[in-house]
Design a protein around this motif. Structure first.
Motif, PDB file in Angstrom:
ATOM      1  N   ALA A  79      -2.342  28.415  43.246  1.00 15.00           N
ATOM      2  CA  ALA A  79      -3.351  28.547  42.194  1.00 15.00           C
ATOM      3  C   ALA A  79      -2.726  28.328  40.812  1.00 15.00           C
ATOM      4  O   ALA A  79      -3.309  27.643  39.954  1.00 15.00           O
ATOM      5  N   ILE A  80      -1.528  28.881  40.592  1.00 13.34           N
ATOM      6  CA  ILE A  80      -0.840  28.687  39.311  1.00 13.34           C
ATOM      7  C   ILE A  80      -0.433  27.228  39.136  1.00 13.34           C
ATOM      8  O   ILE A  80      -0.611  26.629  38.066  1.00 13.34           O
ATOM      9  N   LEU A  81       0.097  26.625  40.199  1.00 15.80           N
ATOM     10  CA  LEU A  81       0.513  25.220  40.119  1.00 15.80           C
ATOM     11  C   LEU A  81      -0.688  24.296  39.897  1.00 15.80           C
ATOM     12  O   LEU A  81      -0.596  23.322  39.147  1.00 15.80           O
ATOM     13  N   ASP A  82      -1.819  24.606  40.539  1.00 13.84           N
ATOM     14  CA  ASP A  82      -3.033  23.803  40.328  1.00 13.84           C
ATOM     15  C   ASP A  82      -3.508  23.915  38.883  1.00 13.84           C
ATOM     16  O   ASP A  82      -3.999  22.930  38.305  1.00 13.84           O
ATOM     17  N   LEU A  83      -3.377  25.104  38.320  1.00 19.21           N
ATOM     18  CA  LEU A  83      -3.744  25.286  36.912  1.00 19.21           C
ATOM     19  C   LEU A  83      -2.849  24.429  36.018  1.00 19.21           C
ATOM     20  O   LEU A  83      -3.332  23.784  35.072  1.00 19.21           O
ATOM     21  N   MET A  84      -1.570  24.397  36.321  1.00 18.17           N
ATOM     22  CA  MET A  84      -0.648  23.566  35.540  1.00 18.17           C
ATOM     23  C   MET A  84      -0.974  22.082  35.696  1.00 18.17           C
ATOM     24  O   MET A  84      -0.914  21.320  34.727  1.00 18.17           O
ATOM     25  N   ARG A  85      -1.340  21.665  36.911  1.00 18.18           N
ATOM     26  CA  ARG A  85      -1.750  20.270  37.118  1.00 18.18           C
ATOM     27  C   ARG A  85      -2.979  19.935  36.280  1.00 18.18           C
ATOM     28  O   ARG A  85      -3.075  18.851  35.703  1.00 18.18           O
ATOM     29  N   ARG A  86      -3.918  20.874  36.216  1.00 17.43           N
ATOM     30  CA  ARG A  86      -5.141  20.617  35.449  1.00 17.43           C
ATOM     31  C   ARG A  86      -4.819  20.500  33.955  1.00 17.43           C
ATOM     32  O   ARG A  86      -5.367  19.629  33.254  1.00 17.43           O
ATOM     33  N   LEU A  87      -3.921  21.354  33.464  1.00 15.29           N
ATOM     34  CA  LEU A  87      -3.516  21.260  32.064  1.00 15.29           C
ATOM     35  C   LEU A  87      -2.814  19.927  31.806  1.00 15.29           C
ATOM     36  O   LEU A  87      -2.981  19.318  30.748  1.00 15.29           O
ATOM     37  N   ASN A  88      -2.041  19.471  32.776  1.00 14.22           N
ATOM     38  CA  ASN A  88      -1.375  18.171  32.643  1.00 14.22           C
ATOM     39  C   ASN A  88      -2.394  17.036  32.572  1.00 14.22           C
ATOM     40  O   ASN A  88      -2.230  16.088  31.802  1.00 14.22           O
ATOM     41  N   GLN A  89      -3.453  17.135  33.372  1.00 14.35           N
ATOM     42  CA  GLN A  89      -4.492  16.107  33.348  1.00 14.35           C
ATOM     43  C   GLN A  89      -5.224  16.071  32.017  1.00 14.35           C
ATOM     44  O   GLN A  89      -5.833  15.058  31.662  1.00 14.35           O
ATOM     45  N   GLU A  90      -5.154  17.186  31.279  1.00 19.19           N
ATOM     46  CA  GLU A  90      -5.754  17.234  29.945  1.00 19.19           C
ATOM     47  C   GLU A  90      -4.810  16.678  28.880  1.00 19.19           C
ATOM     48  O   GLU A  90      -5.141  16.692  27.693  1.00 19.19           O
ATOM     49  N   GLY A  91      -3.614  16.217  29.301  1.00 24.01           N
ATOM     50  CA  GLY A  91      -2.710  15.547  28.370  1.00 24.01           C
ATOM     51  C   GLY A  91      -1.446  16.300  28.020  1.00 24.01           C
ATOM     52  O   GLY A  91      -0.634  15.815  27.232  1.00 24.01           O
ATOM     53  N   ILE A  92      -1.230  17.489  28.590  1.00 22.03           N
ATOM     54  CA  ILE A  92      -0.042  18.276  28.271  1.00 22.03           C
ATOM     55  C   ILE A  92       1.097  17.875  29.204  1.00 22.03           C
ATOM     56  O   ILE A  92       0.941  17.872  30.429  1.00 22.03           O
TER      57      ILE A  92
END
Length: 321
Positions: free
Chosen positions: A184-197
């Motif tokens: 769940a934490i890693l998926d959250l980080m992936r989603r933030l990455n998809q937003e450009g981070i």
């Protein structure tokens, strides 16, 4: 030509008697995920702190968008400070134990005037919803000891993402989290990455490195040096350096059929050399099962081999797979 977001050029860093980083060169592009792996003491966290600008190298440069942050006369602007954030391994120690979650998230918004004062509370609740802490008003009123490890780490990610950074340095962010919550934490980080981070993800866990870093690059470190670098899937499926092979061979196979056919890679020594007095030549040669006389005499540089950058004299000759 676009400049890298962050770049290290020939960076070396001495901590006491230990050369913690040795001629490290690395560039991170906008929106990229770079994972850094290796044993404890290999220099992963030191690399992260250097990228954050917290440690000044003894040699080499640390560049943000082409600007050397340690050059004489350089003054780091607020916008540059905000563009690079960190998520620590120990989420409890990184949060104020006496302030509520809402107070801790509101403080940087007010300090940097990122939203109008009337919008601070609603923005805090928005970011809590985004990281999966709902109902937001419930979690905003909590203090850190009232949260689980996974919830505290979500708060840490929320605090980092709140400032709209371009890069987050995540140092072992899921090592203290229950296995059921890591994805769940890693998926959250992936989603933030998809937003450009962009992410510099530091870990000793090769499974999470593969999961988060898919499509990105991996850096393998040993005694302060980068010894292999390339696409995550390529490195984990076709490791060229004996050290990375040894790390992968140490992982237990979940499939009994794979376990029966697994080939162990026996190291000549299980102990790391003294980092204050590293061996000459290739730093891995005292432990390497393939070491030859040249390995003790000459240090290999990073060279392109089959799409990887690897520091091994005999990576091709040995046909490692």
């Amino acid at each position: 030509m676009n400049l890298p977001l962050v770049e290290l050029r020939g960076t070396s860093l001495q901590l006491g008697r230990v050369l913690a980083l040795r001629q490290v060169s690395l560039a991170l592009a906008e929106g990229e995920i770079v994972t850094v792996v290796g044993e404890s003491g290999c220099g992963k966290s030191t690399l992260g702190r250097t990228v954050l600008g917290l440690l000044k190298p003894n040699a080499g440069q640390v560049l943000y968008q082409g600007q050397d942050v340690f050059a004489p006369g350089f003054r780091m602007s607020d916008s540059l400070r905000l563009s690079v954030q960190v998520v620590h391994q120990d989420s409890y120690a990184s949060l104020n134990p006496v302030l509520s979650v809402g107070q801790q998230l509101a403080a940087p918004l007010r300090r940097h005037r990122l939203v109008p004062a009337a919008r601070v509370k609603s923005r805090v609740e928005e970011i809590l919803n985004e990281v999966g802490l709902t109902p937001a008003s419930f979690f905003a009123a909590k203090v850190p000891f009232q949260l689980s490890g996974g919830q505290r780490q979500r708060v840490s990610l929320a605090r980092a993402a709140l400032l709209r950074p371009r890069l987050i340095v995540a140092d072992e962010p899921v090592s203290g989290v229950d296995a059921t919550l890591r994805l769940a934490i890693l998926d959250l980080m992936r989603r933030l990455n998809q937003e450009g981070i962009a992410f510099l993800y530091i870990t000793h866990d090769l499974a999470t490195a593969r999961y988060l870093g898919r499509g990105g690059r991996m850096v393998v470190m040993y005694l302060g040096q980068v010894i292999e670098m390339g696409p995550v899937e390529e490195l984990l499926d076709r490791p060229l350096h004996p050290y990375l092979q040894a790390l992968l061979a140490a992982l237990p196979a979940l499939d009994p059929r794979q376990a029966r056919h697994a080939r162990p890679l026996p190291l000549r020594s299980l102990d790391l050399p003294n980092p204050a007095s590293p061996p000459g030549g290739c730093s891995f040669h005292p432990r390497c099962p393939y070491a030859r006389p040249l390995c003790a005499q000459q240090e290999p540089g990073l060279a392109g081999v089959e799409g990887h950058a690897v520091a091994c004299h005999f990576a091709l000759d040995l046909k490692l797979d």
